[in-house]
Motif scaffolding. Structure first.
Motif, PDB file in Angstrom:
ATOM      1  N   ALA A 139     -12.309  -3.273   5.851  1.00 28.85           N
ATOM      2  CA  ALA A 139     -12.819  -1.693   6.825  1.00 28.85           C
ATOM      3  C   ALA A 139     -12.123  -0.723   6.651  1.00 28.85           C
ATOM      4  O   ALA A 139     -13.033   1.089   6.523  1.00 28.85           O
ATOM      5  N   THR A 140     -11.063  -0.285   6.183  1.00 29.22           N
ATOM      6  CA  THR A 140     -10.669   1.436   5.799  1.00 29.22           C
ATOM      7  C   THR A 140      -9.677   1.232   4.683  1.00 29.22           C
ATOM      8  O   THR A 140      -8.952   2.177   4.095  1.00 29.22           O
ATOM      9  N   ASP A 141      -9.682   0.328   3.260  1.00 23.28           N
ATOM     10  CA  ASP A 141      -9.191  -0.319   2.290  1.00 23.28           C
ATOM     11  C   ASP A 141     -10.358  -1.010   1.434  1.00 23.28           C
ATOM     12  O   ASP A 141     -10.403  -2.008   1.033  1.00 23.28           O
ATOM     13  N   PRO A 142     -11.761  -0.021   0.842  1.00 21.05           N
ATOM     14  CA  PRO A 142     -12.090  -0.108   0.061  1.00 21.05           C
ATOM     15  C   PRO A 142     -11.458  -1.374  -1.127  1.00 21.05           C
ATOM     16  O   PRO A 142     -12.485  -1.806  -1.677  1.00 21.05           O
ATOM     17  N   HIS A 143     -10.507  -0.762  -1.320  1.00 13.80           N
ATOM     18  CA  HIS A 143      -9.868  -1.074  -2.887  1.00 13.80           C
ATOM     19  C   HIS A 143      -8.959  -2.542  -2.637  1.00 13.80           C
ATOM     20  O   HIS A 143      -8.441  -3.371  -3.296  1.00 13.80           O
ATOM     21  N   LEU A 144      -9.169  -3.405  -1.148  1.00 14.93           N
ATOM     22  CA  LEU A 144      -8.446  -4.519  -0.661  1.00 14.93           C
ATOM     23  C   LEU A 144      -9.770  -5.763  -0.802  1.00 14.93           C
ATOM     24  O   LEU A 144     -10.809  -5.513  -0.315  1.00 14.93           O
TER      25      LEU A 144
ATOM     26  N   VAL B 140      -8.557 -10.053   5.826  1.00 10.49           N
ATOM     27  CA  VAL B 140      -8.258  -9.067   4.565  1.00 10.49           C
ATOM     28  C   VAL B 140     -10.390  -8.438   5.228  1.00 10.49           C
ATOM     29  O   VAL B 140     -10.133  -6.985   4.983  1.00 10.49           O
ATOM     30  N   GLU B 141     -11.011  -8.740   5.846  1.00 11.56           N
ATOM     31  CA  GLU B 141     -12.107  -8.556   6.402  1.00 11.56           C
ATOM     32  C   GLU B 141     -11.567  -7.178   7.099  1.00 11.56           C
ATOM     33  O   GLU B 141     -12.439  -5.926   7.852  1.00 11.56           O
TER      34      GLU B 141
ATOM     35  N   ARG C 243       0.636  -1.150   0.083  1.00 13.74           N
ATOM     36  CA  ARG C 243      -0.211  -0.060   0.505  1.00 13.74           C
ATOM     37  C   ARG C 243       0.502   1.369  -0.552  1.00 13.74           C
ATOM     38  O   ARG C 243       0.048   2.532  -0.313  1.00 13.74           O
ATOM     39  N   ASP C 244       2.268   1.108   0.776  1.00 14.22           N
ATOM     40  CA  ASP C 244       3.108   2.390   0.199  1.00 14.22           C
ATOM     41  C   ASP C 244       3.059   3.155  -1.039  1.00 14.22           C
ATOM     42  O   ASP C 244       3.164   3.577  -1.432  1.00 14.22           O
ATOM     43  N   GLY C 245       3.064   1.989  -2.103  1.00 14.83           N
ATOM     44  CA  GLY C 245       3.220   2.374  -3.560  1.00 14.83           C
ATOM     45  C   GLY C 245       2.244   2.343  -3.821  1.00 14.83           C
ATOM     46  O   GLY C 245       2.466   3.064  -5.493  1.00 14.83           O
ATOM     47  N   HIS C 246       1.269   1.902  -3.719  1.00 14.53           N
ATOM     48  CA  HIS C 246       0.324   1.405  -4.889  1.00 14.53           C
ATOM     49  C   HIS C 246      -1.189   1.273  -3.294  1.00 14.53           C
ATOM     50  O   HIS C 246      -2.080   0.503  -3.413  1.00 14.53           O
ATOM     51  N   PRO C 247      -1.484   3.278  -2.824  1.00 12.91           N
ATOM     52  CA  PRO C 247      -2.404   3.310  -1.940  1.00 12.91           C
ATOM     53  C   PRO C 247      -3.651   2.661  -2.442  1.00 12.91           C
ATOM     54  O   PRO C 247      -4.319   2.195  -1.416  1.00 12.91           O
ATOM     55  N   SER C 248      -4.292   3.014  -3.891  1.00 12.77           N
ATOM     56  CA  SER C 248      -5.866   2.526  -3.801  1.00 12.77           C
ATOM     57  C   SER C 248      -5.909   1.490  -5.204  1.00 12.77           C
ATOM     58  O   SER C 248      -7.118   1.545  -5.769  1.00 12.77           O
ATOM     59  N   ALA C 249      -4.512   0.967  -6.095  1.00 15.69           N
ATOM     60  CA  ALA C 249      -4.665   0.327  -6.640  1.00 15.69           C
ATOM     61  C   ALA C 249      -6.124  -1.298  -6.065  1.00 15.69           C
ATOM     62  O   ALA C 249      -5.731  -1.596  -4.830  1.00 15.69           O
ATOM     63  N   PRO C 250      -6.487  -2.048  -7.579  1.00 14.01           N
ATOM     64  CA  PRO C 250      -7.001  -2.982  -6.744  1.00 14.01           C
ATOM     65  C   PRO C 250      -6.384  -4.319  -5.443  1.00 14.01           C
ATOM     66  O   PRO C 250      -5.238  -4.085  -6.675  1.00 14.01           O
TER      67      PRO C 250
END
Length: 394
Positions: A336-341, A331-332, A264-271
């Motif tokens: 809650a704070t990462d909608p793309h996970l 993952v669950e 996530r440091d490098g891809h904060p919003s990628a699926p």
């Protein structure tokens, strides 16, 4: 680029190579790597060093009018003492995405591995020239997929017409990390591994960071993925953690969180899709470590066996069943704070019923038919309508 007697020789560089994170210049040729030099400097395990140098998903890609292509290579042939001979690695040539030819390098270096002693020895071998003839006339995009399970030095590329850069295809880049199953063990061809098949079905450009025996939540792998441009990410976690007997439950959760944090440091919003292990009876409820089945080898078969004690699960030893539960929970909580996970249960790709129909030949790795099944199910889940990798505005 040089031209001689109607043939054009093109230097092998990153401009015409996809799926590799680094190219090492050696005194005999160019060696594609699937981990960067910084990561390789931190590898102390010979198995992982070998696996990352095997070019799963790596292919030469160029545009040309050529009707004949030659590729000089030095392949590394693996010989396991007491085991049946391994098939030669396969090179596949595609024109505009369609398979036009397959060939193998019969010679090259020889790596002899004795699993009973843990020793290995390499004998240098010759360069071999592979030739693909009869390509269609006219401008076309050409890809040469390298063997997914055979380290390959690239020595020279020759064509009977000059090369150009492939046209941009606009496809999303899918960066995937996993174990030997993602690497492609027991698949027959480089385009027949489940990630390659799924990428073709989903219209994605694959970077395959599946490493046989090496999906161990290494921080250097997470950093390499963090620093690699990609639109879609997935990690398949579990089987190597168990069969290496690498950690216990107390360490597993924080290690998964740390790995995902780095991505996530490098891809904060990628699926980002987290995949748990497929069904594997050897380790469903029995911890590692894994060991070769020398009885099977004496009968001319490759096999593996779990040597752990199921009673130790209560003390924190890991099994595939435990890991599936833990990944679903992690993952669950993070979602809650990462909608793309997203999470995918590996049993939805290959479960007990699939094993009854298409058993793992060596007890660990799917055969070519099972690779296809896994790919089809993954593509439907990930790239299908409403899936985490379905086309969106990116």
């Amino acid at each position: 680029m040089t031209t001689r007697h109607g043939w054009t020789t093109t230097p092998i560089s990153a401009d015409i190579l996809r799926g590799a994170l680094d190219l090492e210049q050696t005194d005999r040729g160019v060696l594609p790597h699937r981990l960067p030099a910084r990561a390789r400097a931190q590898i102390s395990d010979a198995q992982l060093a070998m696996a990352e140098s095997q070019p799963a998903g790596v292919r030469l890609a160029f545009r040309t009018r050529a009707t004949a292509v030659e590729l000089d290579v030095v392949a590394t042939k693996r010989v396991y003492v007491g085991a049946p001979p391994r098939p030669d690695g396969v090179y596949e040539l595609l024109v505009d995405g369609r398979l036009m030819g397959r060939t193998c390098a019969s010679g090259g270096d020889t790596l002899t591995v004795d699993m009973s002693t843990g020793t290995a020895q390499t004998r240098p071998g010759p360069v071999e020239t592979l030739r693909f003839n009869g390509l269609p006339d006219g401008e076309k995009d050409v890809e040469i997929w390298l063997p997914h399970d055979e380290t390959t030095l690239l020595v020279a590329l020759r064509t009977d017409a000059p090369l150009g850069s492939p046209r941009p295809n606009g496809r999303p880049v899918w960066l995937h990390h996993g174990s030997s199953i993602s690497h492609g063990s027991n698949a027959a061809t480089p385009t027949g591994t489940w990630p390659a098949l799924a990428a073709a079905s989903g219209g994605a450009e694959l970077i395959n960071m599946g490493f046989g025996g090496g999906a161990l939540l290494h921080p250097f792998t997470a950093r390499a993925m963090r620093d690699t441009p990609a639109d879609l990410l997935s990690v398949k976690i579990g089987i190597n953690i168990v069969n290496a007997d690498l950690m216990r439950l107390r360490a597993f959760g924080p290690a998964v969180h740390g790995f995902l944090d780095t991505l996530r440091d490098g891809h904060p919003s990628a699926p980002l899709l987290v995949i748990s292990p497929i069904h594997c009876p050897v380790h469903e409820n029995t911890p590692g470590p894994l060991a070769p089945d020398f009885t099977a080898m004496s009968e001319g078969r490759v096999g593996f066996m779990a040597t752990g004690d199921p009673a130790e699960v209560a003390a924190g030893k890991l099994t595939l069943t435990v890991i599936r539960d833990q990944l679903a929970r992690i993952v669950e909580e993070r979602a809650a704070t990462d909608p793309h996970l997203h999470h995918l249960d590996g049993l939805d790709l290959y479960g007990a019923d699939d094993h009854a129909e298409l058993p793992l030949p060596d007890g660990l790795h799917p055969d070519p038919a099972a690779h296809r099944r896994i790919a089809e199910r993954f593509a439907r889940h990930a790239f299908g309508c409403g899936g985490p990798f379905a086309p969106r505005d990116r």
